[in-house]
Design an enzyme around this catalytic site. Structure first.
Site, PDB file in Angstrom:
ATOM      1  N   ASP A 164      -5.880   9.139   9.854  1.00 16.74           N
ATOM      2  CA  ASP A 164      -4.608   8.499  10.183  1.00 16.74           C
ATOM      3  C   ASP A 164      -4.097   8.924  11.549  1.00 16.74           C
ATOM      4  O   ASP A 164      -4.395  10.014  12.040  1.00 16.74           O
ATOM      5  CB  ASP A 164      -3.559   8.846   9.114  1.00 16.74           C
ATOM      6  CG  ASP A 164      -3.861   8.174   7.790  1.00 16.74           C
ATOM      7  OD1 ASP A 164      -3.928   6.942   7.780  1.00 16.74           O
ATOM      8  OD2 ASP A 164      -4.053   8.879   6.789  1.00 16.74           O
ATOM      9  N   GLU A 195       0.866  -1.175   0.000  1.00 19.49           N
ATOM     10  CA  GLU A 195       0.000   0.000   0.000  1.00 19.49           C
ATOM     11  C   GLU A 195       0.902   1.224   0.000  1.00 19.49           C
ATOM     12  O   GLU A 195       1.791   1.346   0.849  1.00 19.49           O
ATOM     13  CB  GLU A 195      -0.898   0.029   1.241  1.00 19.49           C
ATOM     14  CG  GLU A 195      -1.929  -1.080   1.280  1.00 19.49           C
ATOM     15  CD  GLU A 195      -2.740  -1.093   2.568  1.00 19.49           C
ATOM     16  OE1 GLU A 195      -3.618  -1.957   2.688  1.00 19.49           O
ATOM     17  OE2 GLU A 195      -2.491  -0.238   3.457  1.00 19.49           O
TER      18      GLU A 195
END
EC number: 4.2.1.20
Length: 269
Positions: A60, A49
């Protein structure tokens, strides 16, 4: 057959989970980031990824937020990220590569142009965390029409009523994010993951990968026994943040990747 399906099918035959590694494109700079990217498969990464840097990565944690800042300060953008994928593909045509991030940079780039350029560069899938299934027509549908998988995130709060909607149109694999990160894979935590995987399997035949605050080979092995994929990001990125120079960053990330891969490979599924 897509690279993602091929890879997960191969690993299923080997009776083991995939090690899915996350790094942010351009962190700490283009050349070092590309060296890390090119080195990950040999270090044991089964799926990669690659984060698309964005100014407001709201979903995040602190480590990846700081990685976004470092990458943006190094002038990384979506155009350079796609160029990085092209450079990676010159030496690797087998390892699935998924771009992960937010819709805003894609929207600014232009969705049709982004999909065409991503496909041409060798991108296999997208994880766009702020694009719910209600907006499939904006990105998910055209991406899949071009042969790019669209991977959905699910969490412990995604209930059985919501799950079919979230999984509608999903392809590649399902990414289950345990919102409560762990410092040690305790029995209760693993029990929670096992229940979550069983629940997801009732709704989908896609491989299930777990992002779980995994930092050690032991934790990776524990999750590998329960799921089809083990996702590691922050622990790798910490090596970049703490490195005194670029070579130390490369060595740190690839060294941890190799150790995690050994943990995953040694786990009996």
């Amino acid at each position: 057959m897509s690279r993602l399906q091929t890879r997960f099918d191969q690993l299923k035959e080997q009776n083991r989970a995939a090690l899915v590694t996350f790094v942010t494109a351009g962190d700490p700079g283009y050349d070092t980031s590309l060296a890390i990217l090119k080195g990950l498969p040999a270090a044991g990464a089964d799926v990669i990824e690659l984060g698309m840097p964005f100014t407001d990565p709201m979903a995040d944690g602190p480590a990846i937020q700081l990685a976004n800042i470092r990458a943006l300060e190094a002038k990384q953008n979506l155009l350079k990220t796609l160029q990085m994928v092209r450079e990676f593909r010159k030496g690797n045509n087998d390892t699935p590569l998924v771009l992960m991030g937010y819709f805003n940079p894609i929207h600014k780039y232009g969705v049709p142009k982004f999909i065409a350029d991503a496909k041409e560069a060798g991108v296999d899938g997208l994880i766009v965390v702020d694009m719910p299934p209600e907006h499939n027509g904006e990105l998910c549908d055209p991406a899949q029409a071009a042969g790019i998988d669209f991977i959905r995130l699910t969490t412990p709060t995604t209930d059985d009523v919501r799950l079919p909607t979230v999984l509608n149109g999903s392809s590649g694999f399902v990414y289950y994010v345990s919102v409560a990160g762990v410092t040690g894979a305790g029995a209760a935590t693993l029990e929670h993951v096992e229940e979550a995987v069983a629940r997801l399997r009732r709704h989908t035949d896609l491989p299930i990968s777990i992002g779980f605050g995994i930092r050690t080979p032991e934790q990776a092995a524990a999750i590998a026994r329960l799921a089809d994929g083990v996702v590691v990001g922050s622990a790798l990125i910490d090596h970049i943040a703490n490195a005194k120079n670029d070579q130390q960053a490369i060595d740190g990330v690839l060294g941890l990747c190799a150790a995690l891969s050994e943990g995953v490979r040694n786990a009996s599924v």
